[in-house]
Design an enzyme around this catalytic site. Structure first.
Site, PDB file in Angstrom:
ATOM      1  N   SER A   1      17.284  14.749 -21.013  1.00 56.67           N
ATOM      2  CA  SER A   1      16.313  15.747 -21.286  1.00 56.67           C
ATOM      3  C   SER A   1      16.664  16.962 -22.219  1.00 56.67           C
ATOM      4  O   SER A   1      18.106  17.163 -21.830  1.00 56.67           O
ATOM      5  CB  SER A   1      16.037  16.543 -19.722  1.00 56.67           C
ATOM      6  OG  SER A   1      15.287  17.509 -19.892  1.00 56.67           O
TER       7      SER A   1
ATOM      8  N   HIS B   1       0.831  -1.214   0.014  1.00 63.36           N
ATOM      9  CA  HIS B   1      -0.072   0.190  -0.198  1.00 63.36           C
ATOM     10  C   HIS B   1       0.809   1.082  -0.033  1.00 63.36           C
ATOM     11  O   HIS B   1       0.485   2.319   0.478  1.00 63.36           O
ATOM     12  CB  HIS B   1      -1.078   0.075   0.952  1.00 63.36           C
ATOM     13  CG  HIS B   1      -1.580  -1.101   1.282  1.00 63.36           C
ATOM     14  ND1 HIS B   1      -2.888  -1.455   0.672  1.00 63.36           N
ATOM     15  CD2 HIS B   1      -1.465  -2.259   2.022  1.00 63.36           C
ATOM     16  CE1 HIS B   1      -3.368  -2.655   1.057  1.00 63.36           C
ATOM     17  NE2 HIS B   1      -2.635  -3.174   1.963  1.00 63.36           N
TER      18      HIS B   1
END
Length: 461
Positions: free
Chosen positions: A293, A169
């Site tokens: 990038s 979770h």
């Protein structure tokens, strides 16, 4: 604005063509037509071998010349078929005319009328699709899937002892090892790969509505179902005896559902590895000359896993559509399957592209064990599970009077950061036996990984 020269509409035929080229050998239009020629030729040989309708068996030399029609299938045949189909408006009929034309060239006009004998187009198509899909899956797609499984298994073995904090979770949880977590993916994928490898590839060969009516009209004394089965199985595929005009495509539905299932597991792998990279668990190995990038020079983007993720979603959608559409045909036949099946190669193409990116991506990451250890050291509260479980065992053994050990540990750790000193002090004050207390005091997040290391060996079982 001037018009562009002819361009590929699909990136599979443009930007990604090299990665998926092996599939085009089988799942392209040309690959399908080559298989159609193969089926037509082998049917002529099967009929003449049995001397049906007074035909004479072909010599080995004649058979070799006839088989060269598909074994040497290339640009000349592709162009011939394109021109003929522009007239016939029927792809399978164009193939029939091609075979007839080549029979005349080879001096085999005497058996020309055995071309496409008693066949409906779907007899030829079902066998051709079974052959091309079988070859594409077994020779191209499955080997690439196994290459990813092998890469995962190798990484699992390499990192079998690399203890890491689990996150159930998204929250800190009982430690595992990176090797065991990667082994889970290899294990899941191998199971589905085995199912796919054991799947059927079926064809029909029973005429216009699956009744052998024309066959019996031409020769009632032949066991046509037995002959058809022998012919189809001789091609290396399975025979479906009970059909309508089309082979029912159930084997294709099963295959595409399993390929979609494998893609779902691979998608899970891609997103998990991406997340591990974002957490610093894996570092990406720089590729010389590559740009991460356009504006941030420091970045190495996890593009292999992102590309795989997206292409698996496209492939999954196409596999789902294939399975949903091909399972149904109105009464004895409608044509929805025809245009749908032309996208089989597109579905496997996006899946293969994803597999290629995953295989390459798994070779471009290195495990940062120091990051794993730092993450473990920052989360000593995960030992609460071990402590309350040991306390429960001590209560059952009569060595403790503690009531509700779970609540005791929840009060100590839930929503709180608890370090090694606090846990040690807590354990020393517990009402449990001395041996149990010493085991807990010796425990650290790094040593609390159970059988994770050994579980990797299950991949070899």
């Amino acid at each position: 604005m001037t018009a562009l020269p002819s361009q590929s509409l699909s990136p599979l035929d443009g930007r990604y063509a090299a990665a998926v080229a092996p599939l085009a050998e089988f799942l392209s239009e040309a690959g399908l037509n080559r298989a159609r020629v193969e089926v037509e030729v082998e049917w002529i040989i099967a009929l003449t071998d049995r001397g049906l309708f007074g035909s004479a068996a072909l010599t080995d030399e004649q058979k070799s010349s006839l088989r060269a029609l598909y074994e040497g299938f290339g640009e000349a045949e592709i162009g011939w078929l394109a021109e003929k189909e522009a007239v016939t408006r029927h792809d399978v009929k164009a193939v029939e005319y091609l075979v007839r034309d080549r029979l005349s060239t080879l001096g085999l006009d005497a058996v020309a009328e055995l071309t496409h004998f008693a066949c409906t187009s779907e007899d030829i198509n079902s066998a051709s699709y079974a052959l091309t899909v079988q070859r594409a899956v077994t020779q191209v797609w499955l080997p690439k899937l196994h290459a990813v499984i092998d890469a995962l298994a190798a990484l699992a073995d390499e990192h079998r002892d690399a203890v890491m904090l689990s996150r159930t979770h998204g929250q800190p949880a009982t430690p595992s090892t990176m090797g065991k977590e990667l082994a889970v993916f290899a294990w899941r994928l191998q199971r589905v790969a085995d199912q796919i490898a054991g799947g059927d590839y079926l064809a029909k060969f029973s005429g216009a509505t699956g009744t052998w009516s024309a066959h019996l009209a031409a020769e009632p004394d032949v066991d046509w179902p037995a002959l058809s089965r022998e012919f189809i199985e001789g091609l290396g595929i399975g025979f479906n005896v009970l059909t309508t005009q089309i082979e029912s495509h159930d084997w294709q539905v099963e295959l595409y559902d399993r390929a979609r299932h494998a893609g779902g597991i691979l998608h899970n792998l891609a997103t998990d590895v991406w997340t591990y990279i974002s957490m610093g668990f894996f570092a990406q190995i720089p590729v010389a000359g590559a740009t991460g990038s356009s504006t941030m020079p420091h970045k190495i983007n996890p593009i292999r896993f992102e590309n795989a993720e997206a292409n698996l979603e496209i492939a999954g959608g196409l596999f789902t559509t294939l399975a949903q559409t091909l399972v149904t045909s109105r009464q004895q036949r409608d044509l929805t399957d025809s245009t749908t099946q032309r996208n089989i190669g597109v579905a496997f193409g996006h899946s293969l592209l994803a597999l290629d990116n995953l295989q390459r991506g798994l070779t471009e990451i290195s495990l940062s064990r120091d990051v794993l250890l730092a993450d473990l050291d920052a989360n000593w509260e995960v030992l609460a599970e071990a402590i309350q479980t040991v306390v429960r065992a001590e209560i059952v053994a009569g060595r403790s009077q503690i009531t509700d050990p779970y609540a005791l540990l929840k009060d100590l750790t839930r929503g709180r950061r608890v370090g090694a000193p606090e846990l040690a002090e807590f354990v020393r004050g517990l009402d449990i036996g001395d041996a149990a207390k010493q085991r807990l005091l010796a425990l650290t997040p790094e040593t609390y990984a159970g059988l994770a290391d050994r579980l990797v060996d299950e991949l070899r079982a």
